[in-house]
Motif scaffolding. Structure first.
Motif, PDB file in Angstrom:
ATOM      1  N   LEU A 171      -0.606  -1.765  11.761  1.00  0.00           N
ATOM      2  CA  LEU A 171      -1.715  -0.824  11.912  1.00  0.00           C
ATOM      3  C   LEU A 171      -2.017  -0.647  13.392  1.00  0.00           C
ATOM      4  O   LEU A 171      -2.290  -1.613  14.091  1.00  0.00           O
ATOM      5  N   LEU A 224       0.855  -1.181   0.000  1.00  0.00           N
ATOM      6  CA  LEU A 224       0.000   0.000   0.000  1.00  0.00           C
ATOM      7  C   LEU A 224       0.892   1.232   0.000  1.00  0.00           C
ATOM      8  O   LEU A 224       1.974   1.231   0.597  1.00  0.00           O
ATOM      9  N   LEU A 226       3.947   0.509   2.474  1.00  0.00           N
ATOM     10  CA  LEU A 226       3.659  -0.475   3.519  1.00  0.00           C
ATOM     11  C   LEU A 226       3.523  -1.841   2.852  1.00  0.00           C
ATOM     12  O   LEU A 226       2.543  -2.100   2.143  1.00  0.00           O
ATOM     13  N   ALA A 278       5.407  -1.987   9.349  1.00  0.00           N
ATOM     14  CA  ALA A 278       4.152  -1.860   8.613  1.00  0.00           C
ATOM     15  C   ALA A 278       3.045  -2.501   9.429  1.00  0.00           C
ATOM     16  O   ALA A 278       2.537  -3.567   9.101  1.00  0.00           O
ATOM     17  N   LEU A 321      -3.828   3.513   8.515  1.00  0.00           N
ATOM     18  CA  LEU A 321      -2.866   3.534   7.417  1.00  0.00           C
ATOM     19  C   LEU A 321      -2.161   4.874   7.329  1.00  0.00           C
ATOM     20  O   LEU A 321      -0.958   4.939   7.061  1.00  0.00           O
ATOM     21  N   LEU A 366     -11.157  -4.001   1.765  1.00  0.00           N
ATOM     22  CA  LEU A 366     -10.122  -4.308   2.750  1.00  0.00           C
ATOM     23  C   LEU A 366      -9.519  -3.038   3.334  1.00  0.00           C
ATOM     24  O   LEU A 366      -9.224  -2.968   4.529  1.00  0.00           O
ATOM     25  N   VAL A 379      -9.572   0.682   7.567  1.00  0.00           N
ATOM     26  CA  VAL A 379      -8.321   0.965   8.280  1.00  0.00           C
ATOM     27  C   VAL A 379      -7.662   2.245   7.785  1.00  0.00           C
ATOM     28  O   VAL A 379      -6.460   2.449   8.001  1.00  0.00           O
ATOM     29  N   LEU A 414       2.634  -5.661   2.179  1.00  0.00           N
ATOM     30  CA  LEU A 414       1.667  -6.631   2.683  1.00  0.00           C
ATOM     31  C   LEU A 414       2.341  -7.986   2.811  1.00  0.00           C
ATOM     32  O   LEU A 414       3.289  -8.291   2.091  1.00  0.00           O
TER      33      LEU A 414
END
Lengths: 92, 216
Positions: free
Chosen positions: B215, B6, B69, B213, B94, B86, B90, B71
């Motif tokens: 959250l 991201l 970030l 990374a 983020l 998804l 968040v 995944l």
């Protein structure tokens, strides 16, 4: 990794914006650790496709564990199963 | 589609994103202020080559964009709407994560050697305080005190994972601003002279901010 390679990476780090991620001392151990156990895990409706197996649909969370983490949790599961078994038989 | 990372910024030209593990061009899916970098594929095999390829793609993205970030390997979503679904819940988390990793890279240190016995808790303390002190000592890594003191001024963030698989002592992850990389490396080299006898450190990096990374 050789000291010569480290030195080369250090010299490249002199221009941070351009080359800071080049000349990295990468090892497979680090890659496995980072890629399999770090990084963002998004919760929600996620599909994991692994090892050419039919896609697995997970509603709650998409968590792919490294093998050592899975293996470490196994004895706990067995103890819990044994505890609820009145005959004291060990879970398969 | 396979989701690699991201970010909160588009590259100057989309073709700069390059290709993914299957040599298909990467594209962006926008969800609010966030962009997901995806490849049109829906399967992945867990092989060493695939892990290396995934890391290579994320590394390229991190060179291209200031805040990336990564995944976790194997994240696949069913189409554009699923990716957006998804990301949407968040969004605020983020944004904080993007600010944490913006313009920074990660260094990873594997520390091994014989662990130092922690000092016994002060007997003048009460039983509860002694118990808490004992618990805290189990997570402390006194072998790394000098290293951490020396490098901390140049690290934006720090993560330590205590290891219990001897001779492994700990994994240490430090997030360092790109403009501080040279000074961090110099501090790291200085800190090696202060390491206790028998303690070894293997450093790799710079990496994308894999360990930061998260959250929150």
């Amino acid at each position: 990794m050789s000291s010569r390679r480290r030195k080369r990476g250090l010299e490249r780090a002199g221009s941070p914006a351009k080359g800071v991620l080049e000349g990295v001392d990468a090892t497979l151990l680090d890659i496995v650790d980072h890629v399999l156990t770090k990084g963002i895990v998004l919760s929600g409706d996620v599909v994991l496709g692994v090892a050419d197996v039919e896609l697995v649909y997970l509603r709650l969370s998409a968590v792919l564990c490294a093998f050592d983490r899975v293996a470490r949790s196994t004895p706990t599961v067995r103890r819990r199963n044994a505890a609820v078994d009145p005959a004291g038989r060990r879970a398969p | 589609m396979y989701v690699y990372a991201l970010t909160d910024q588009r590259p100057p030209r989309q073709e700069l994103l390059g290709t993914g593990m299957r040599r298909k061009p990467l594209s962006l899916i926008r969800a609010g202020k966030t962009y997901a970098v995806v490849e049109l594929r829906d399967e992945c095999e867990v092989t060493a080559a695939a892990l290396v390829a995934h890391d290579r793609v994320v590394r390229r993205l991190s060179r291209l964009l200031p805040a990336v970030l990564p995944l976790r390997f194997g994240t696949v979503a069913e189409g554009t709407d699923a990716v957006k679904a998804l990301i949407a819940p968040v969004g605020p988390s983020l944004e904080r994560a993007f600010e944490r990793v913006r313009g920074a890279v990660q260094f990873t240190l594997r520390v091994s050697g014989l662990p130092t016995s922690p000092p016994p808790p002060d007997p003048r303390l009460g039983p509860g305080t002694r118990w808490l002190a004992t618990q805290a000592a189990r997570h402390a890594i006194p072998e790394l005190a000098s290293f951490l003191d020396t490098t901390r001024p140049f690290a934006r963030a720090l993560r330590i994972e205590r290891r219990d698989d001897a001779p492994g002592l700990a994994n240490v992850y430090q997030l360092v601003a790109r403009h501080d990389v040279r000074r961090w490396r110099a501090a790291f080299r200085r800190s090696l002279r202060e390491l206790p006898s028998g303690v070894h450190v293997t450093m790799t990096g710079p990496w994308p901010a894999w360990s930061f990374a998260e959250l929150t």
